[in-house]
Write an enzyme that holds these catalytic residues in place. Structure first.
Site, PDB file in Angstrom:
ATOM      1  N   GLY A  17       0.796  -1.238   0.000  1.00 54.88           N
ATOM      2  CA  GLY A  17       0.000   0.000   0.000  1.00 54.88           C
ATOM      3  C   GLY A  17       0.821   1.277   0.000  1.00 54.88           C
ATOM      4  O   GLY A  17       0.264   2.370   0.008  1.00 54.88           O
ATOM      5  N   GLY A  18       2.146   1.151  -0.033  1.00 55.80           N
ATOM      6  CA  GLY A  18       2.986   2.345   0.061  1.00 55.80           C
ATOM      7  C   GLY A  18       3.167   3.079  -1.247  1.00 55.80           C
ATOM      8  O   GLY A  18       3.614   4.229  -1.271  1.00 55.80           O
ATOM      9  N   GLY A  20       2.160   3.072  -5.884  1.00 55.39           N
ATOM     10  CA  GLY A  20       1.454   2.529  -7.051  1.00 55.39           C
ATOM     11  C   GLY A  20      -0.027   2.285  -6.797  1.00 55.39           C
ATOM     12  O   GLY A  20      -0.724   3.070  -6.139  1.00 55.39           O
ATOM     13  N   ARG A  41       7.586  -2.897   2.005  1.00 57.79           N
ATOM     14  CA  ARG A  41       8.983  -3.135   2.400  1.00 57.79           C
ATOM     15  C   ARG A  41       9.744  -1.850   2.697  1.00 57.79           C
ATOM     16  O   ARG A  41      10.654  -1.841   3.489  1.00 57.79           O
ATOM     17  CB  ARG A  41       9.709  -3.897   1.269  1.00 57.79           C
ATOM     18  CG  ARG A  41       9.380  -5.358   1.256  1.00 57.79           C
ATOM     19  CD  ARG A  41      10.159  -6.072   0.173  1.00 57.79           C
ATOM     20  NE  ARG A  41       9.682  -5.715  -1.160  1.00 57.79           N
ATOM     21  CZ  ARG A  41      10.134  -6.238  -2.296  1.00 57.79           C
ATOM     22  NH1 ARG A  41      11.097  -7.143  -2.256  1.00 57.79           N
ATOM     23  NH2 ARG A  41       9.650  -5.880  -3.456  1.00 57.79           N
ATOM     24  N   PHE A  97       8.642 -10.122 -13.201  1.00 58.03           N
ATOM     25  CA  PHE A  97       9.619  -9.637 -14.179  1.00 58.03           C
ATOM     26  C   PHE A  97       9.455 -10.447 -15.452  1.00 58.03           C
ATOM     27  O   PHE A  97       8.894 -11.537 -15.424  1.00 58.03           O
ATOM     28  CB  PHE A  97      11.056  -9.731 -13.642  1.00 58.03           C
ATOM     29  CG  PHE A  97      11.386 -11.052 -13.006  1.00 58.03           C
ATOM     30  CD1 PHE A  97      11.588 -12.192 -13.781  1.00 58.03           C
ATOM     31  CD2 PHE A  97      11.477 -11.173 -11.628  1.00 58.03           C
ATOM     32  CE1 PHE A  97      11.883 -13.413 -13.204  1.00 58.03           C
ATOM     33  CE2 PHE A  97      11.769 -12.395 -11.035  1.00 58.03           C
ATOM     34  CZ  PHE A  97      11.969 -13.514 -11.824  1.00 58.03           C
ATOM     35  N   TYR A 147      -4.123 -12.423 -17.274  1.00 56.91           N
ATOM     36  CA  TYR A 147      -3.532 -13.727 -17.615  1.00 56.91           C
ATOM     37  C   TYR A 147      -3.586 -14.736 -16.455  1.00 56.91           C
ATOM     38  O   TYR A 147      -3.076 -15.841 -16.578  1.00 56.91           O
ATOM     39  CB  TYR A 147      -2.116 -13.572 -18.199  1.00 56.91           C
ATOM     40  CG  TYR A 147      -1.070 -12.948 -17.304  1.00 56.91           C
ATOM     41  CD1 TYR A 147      -0.560 -13.617 -16.199  1.00 56.91           C
ATOM     42  CD2 TYR A 147      -0.563 -11.678 -17.581  1.00 56.91           C
ATOM     43  CE1 TYR A 147       0.414 -13.049 -15.389  1.00 56.91           C
ATOM     44  CE2 TYR A 147       0.404 -11.097 -16.778  1.00 56.91           C
ATOM     45  CZ  TYR A 147       0.887 -11.798 -15.680  1.00 56.91           C
ATOM     46  OH  TYR A 147       1.848 -11.228 -14.873  1.00 56.91           O
ATOM     47  N   LYS A 162      -0.471 -16.026  -9.889  1.00 56.01           N
ATOM     48  CA  LYS A 162      -1.769 -15.346 -10.003  1.00 56.01           C
ATOM     49  C   LYS A 162      -2.869 -16.358 -10.318  1.00 56.01           C
ATOM     50  O   LYS A 162      -4.017 -16.203  -9.876  1.00 56.01           O
ATOM     51  CB  LYS A 162      -1.731 -14.271 -11.089  1.00 56.01           C
ATOM     52  CG  LYS A 162      -0.780 -13.105 -10.811  1.00 56.01           C
ATOM     53  CD  LYS A 162      -1.385 -12.051  -9.899  1.00 56.01           C
ATOM     54  CE  LYS A 162      -0.528 -10.791  -9.848  1.00 56.01           C
ATOM     55  NZ  LYS A 162      -1.012  -9.783  -8.913  1.00 56.01           N
ATOM     56  N   GLY A 189      -5.723  -5.141 -16.855  1.00 55.31           N
ATOM     57  CA  GLY A 189      -4.872  -5.212 -18.044  1.00 55.31           C
ATOM     58  C   GLY A 189      -3.712  -4.244 -17.861  1.00 55.31           C
ATOM     59  O   GLY A 189      -3.150  -4.157 -16.772  1.00 55.31           O
TER      60      GLY A 189
HETATM   61  C1  HXC Z   1      15.491 -13.285 -14.341  1.00 52.39           C
HETATM   62  C2  HXC Z   1      15.477 -12.709 -12.113  1.00 52.39           C
HETATM   63  C3  HXC Z   1      15.067 -11.383 -12.446  1.00 52.39           C
HETATM   64  C4  HXC Z   1      14.890 -11.071 -13.832  1.00 52.39           C
HETATM   65  C5  HXC Z   1      15.243 -11.535 -10.285  1.00 52.39           C
HETATM   66  N1  HXC Z   1      15.574 -12.736 -10.780  1.00 52.39           N
HETATM   67  N2  HXC Z   1      14.933 -10.684 -11.285  1.00 52.39           N
HETATM   68  N3  HXC Z   1      15.678 -13.656 -13.050  1.00 52.39           N
HETATM   69  N4  HXC Z   1      15.124 -12.056 -14.741  1.00 52.39           N
HETATM   70  N5  HXC Z   1      14.533  -9.845 -14.226  1.00 52.39           N
HETATM   71  C6  HXC Z   1      15.996 -13.907 -10.009  1.00 52.39           C
HETATM   72  C7  HXC Z   1      17.322 -13.643  -9.333  1.00 52.39           C
HETATM   73  O1  HXC Z   1      18.417 -13.947 -10.189  1.00 52.39           O
HETATM   74  C8  HXC Z   1      17.244 -14.618  -8.152  1.00 52.39           C
HETATM   75  O2  HXC Z   1      17.558 -15.937  -8.550  1.00 52.39           O
HETATM   76  C9  HXC Z   1      15.778 -14.604  -7.783  1.00 52.39           C
HETATM   77  O3  HXC Z   1      15.080 -14.126  -8.944  1.00 52.39           O
HETATM   78  C10 HXC Z   1      15.505 -13.656  -6.625  1.00 52.39           C
HETATM   79  O4  HXC Z   1      16.018 -12.383  -6.971  1.00 52.39           O
HETATM   80  P1  HXC Z   1      16.225 -11.221  -5.886  1.00 52.39           P
HETATM   81  O5  HXC Z   1      16.560  -9.969  -6.596  1.00 52.39           O
HETATM   82  O6  HXC Z   1      17.131 -11.702  -4.807  1.00 52.39           O
HETATM   83  O7  HXC Z   1      14.771 -11.158  -5.285  1.00 52.39           O
HETATM   84  P2  HXC Z   1      14.075 -10.117  -4.387  1.00 52.39           P
HETATM   85  O8  HXC Z   1      15.023  -9.048  -3.939  1.00 52.39           O
HETATM   86  O9  HXC Z   1      13.379 -10.898  -3.381  1.00 52.39           O
HETATM   87  O10 HXC Z   1      13.044  -9.395  -5.391  1.00 52.39           O
HETATM   88  C11 HXC Z   1      11.821  -9.990  -5.723  1.00 52.39           C
HETATM   89  C12 HXC Z   1      11.516  -9.742  -7.191  1.00 52.39           C
HETATM   90  C13 HXC Z   1      11.560  -8.244  -7.521  1.00 52.39           C
HETATM   91  C14 HXC Z   1      10.118 -10.310  -7.489  1.00 52.39           C
HETATM   92  C15 HXC Z   1      12.532 -10.471  -8.043  1.00 52.39           C
HETATM   93  O11 HXC Z   1      11.321  -8.013  -8.906  1.00 52.39           O
HETATM   94  C16 HXC Z   1      10.597  -7.448  -6.705  1.00 52.39           C
HETATM   95  O12 HXC Z   1      10.812  -7.233  -5.539  1.00 52.39           O
HETATM   96  N6  HXC Z   1       9.532  -6.943  -7.277  1.00 52.39           N
HETATM   97  C17 HXC Z   1       8.520  -6.150  -6.566  1.00 52.39           C
HETATM   98  C18 HXC Z   1       7.941  -5.105  -7.417  1.00 52.39           C
HETATM   99  C19 HXC Z   1       7.308  -5.665  -8.656  1.00 52.39           C
HETATM  100  O13 HXC Z   1       7.786  -6.643  -9.246  1.00 52.39           O
HETATM  101  N7  HXC Z   1       6.236  -5.052  -9.097  1.00 52.39           N
HETATM  102  C20 HXC Z   1       5.625  -5.467 -10.368  1.00 52.39           C
HETATM  103  C21 HXC Z   1       4.360  -6.091 -10.108  1.00 52.39           C
HETATM  104  S1  HXC Z   1       3.359  -5.808 -11.450  1.00 52.39           S
HETATM  105  P3  HXC Z   1      19.014 -16.609  -8.232  1.00 52.39           P
HETATM  106  O14 HXC Z   1      18.876 -17.995  -8.732  1.00 52.39           O
HETATM  107  O15 HXC Z   1      19.994 -15.782  -8.993  1.00 52.39           O
HETATM  108  O16 HXC Z   1      19.169 -16.505  -6.741  1.00 52.39           O
HETATM  109  C22 HXC Z   1       2.421  -7.092 -11.746  1.00 52.39           C
HETATM  110  C23 HXC Z   1       1.324  -6.781 -12.726  1.00 52.39           C
HETATM  111  C24 HXC Z   1       1.051  -7.882 -13.675  1.00 52.39           C
HETATM  112  O17 HXC Z   1       2.600  -8.139 -11.223  1.00 52.39           O
HETATM  113  C25 HXC Z   1       0.243  -7.427 -14.874  1.00 52.39           C
HETATM  114  C26 HXC Z   1       0.953  -6.454 -15.766  1.00 52.39           C
HETATM  115  C27 HXC Z   1       0.274  -6.076 -17.088  1.00 52.39           C
END
Ligand code: HXC
Length: 280
Positions: A17-18, A20, A41, A97, A147, A162, A189
């Site tokens: 909630g912080g 977006g 976080r 991602f 999706y 999801k 979407g």
């Molecule tokens: C491949 C990746 C990667 C990438 C991380 N990893 N990013 N692999 N491509 N881009 C891998 C890393 O190598 C690691 O594996 C493992 O994932 C964990 O990575 P960390 O960076 O240590 O994870 P963490 O710090 O916990 O971060 C979590 C996260 C990050 C999910 C990876 O992206 C995050 O915190 N996201 C939060 C914000 C977010 O994503 N918002 C978008 C939501 S939008 P190894 O094997 O190397 O250890 C959404 C909408 C959907 O969902 C609909 C859209 C139209």
């Protein structure tokens, strides 16, 4: 959209909630009179969000925690219910991602699934137990994606998580409905939030592609989701249970109808087709 302050005296907890979409939902609920708890976080973001919510005349508390810290989150729910508790919960926190699936480690899968699916289940389960124990009504809203229903390549950890949350939401809607607990979802979407765009949109050309293929020829505005969220959490929707409402400008349907892409034909091509038909 809603009349007056329908959430006056009620409290809602919003994960992520912080910033977006989560912040937009929090602010919208606050503007309708709700007290807000936010989980996230980043303490600085939470603190800024708290001020914005309080500026709307509502109470706001925050907890700086990663929702993957399941024990800590359970403690927070305990703590919240040691006073008034909450009337509703929004499962909004997400991780995502883009990647080719064959490039991913198991840890990459788990990092997303542990936030989106397990984090949401943990907090919903704990909250649901409290509502049932206290014989209170409650409403759960899960932010899904279009999706969640079909799956999607290149975001496979998110699609798996999801999809699971979609099934979880519908399942508890039926099981807990008789106890006065509703559960619904929103399937957005393309909405341009900082987190989504940073992780999912490789360049401007992909954003242009999303706009161009959308029947409404634009991206969504987060306020549009926030108003829908408020409606689904409110008593105005008290007979809506186990539904997932798609909000995507028709993008999902556009991809399904076999002839929808005939919009690529020019006026001249349509005239030619018409005259071919008339000659028969
Ligand atoms: C491949 C990746 C990667 C990438 C991380 N990893 N990013 N692999 N491509 N881009 C891998 C890393 O190598 C690691 O594996 C493992 O994932 C964990 O990575 P960390 O960076 O240590 O994870 P963490 O710090 O916990 O971060 C979590 C996260 C990050 C999910 C990876 O992206 C995050 O915190 N996201 C939060 C914000 C977010 O994503 N918002 C978008 C939501 S939008 P190894 O094997 O190397 O250890 C959404 C909408 C959907 O969902 C609909 C859209 C139209």
């Amino acid at each position: 959209m809603l009349e007056g302050r329908p959430f006056k005296g009620k409290f809602y907890l919003i994960t992520g909630g912080g910033s977006g979409l989560g912040l937009e939902i929090s602010k919208t609920l606050a503007s309708y009179g709700a007290g807000i708890y936010i989980i996230g976080r980043d303490k600085e973001k939470l603190s800024r969000a708290k001020s914005q919510i309080e500026d709307l005349g509502s109470e706001c508390g925050y907890f700086s925690v990663d929702i993957r810290e399941y024990e800590t989150v359970r403690g927070i729910i305990d703590n919240v219910f040691s006073s008034y508790g909450i009337d509703g919960l929004v499962n909004n926190a997400a991780g995502n991602f883009i990647s080719r699936t064959e490039d991913l480690s198991m840890n990459a899968f788990l990092s997303v699934i542990n936030i989106v699916l397990n984090g949401s289940i943990n907090i919903t389960l704990e909250t649901g137990k409290k509502w049932i124990e206290k014989k209170r009504k409650g409403s759960v809203l899960s932010i899904l994606t279009t999706y969640a229903e079909t799956g999607s390549g290149f975001v496979v950890p998110s699609a798996a998580a999801k999809g699971g949350l979609n099934a979880f939401t519908k399942s508890i809607a039926v099981e807990w409905g008789p106890k006065g607990i509703r559960a619904n979802g929103i399937a957005p979407g393309p909405f341009k939030t900082e987190g989504a765009w940073k992780n999912l949109i490789p360049d401007q050309s992909f954003e242009d592609y999303l706009v161009n293929k959308n029947p409404m020829k634009r991206l969504g505005n987060v306020e549009e989701i926030a108003e829908l969220a408020a409606f689904l959490l409110s008593d105005y929707s008290s007979f809506i249970n186990g539904e997932v409402i798609r909000i995507d400008g028709g993008e999902f349907l556009k991809g399904s109808g076999q002839f929808n892409d005939l919009s690529i034909l020019s006026d001249e091509q349509w005239e030619n087709l018409k005259s071919r038909r008339e000659k028969k």
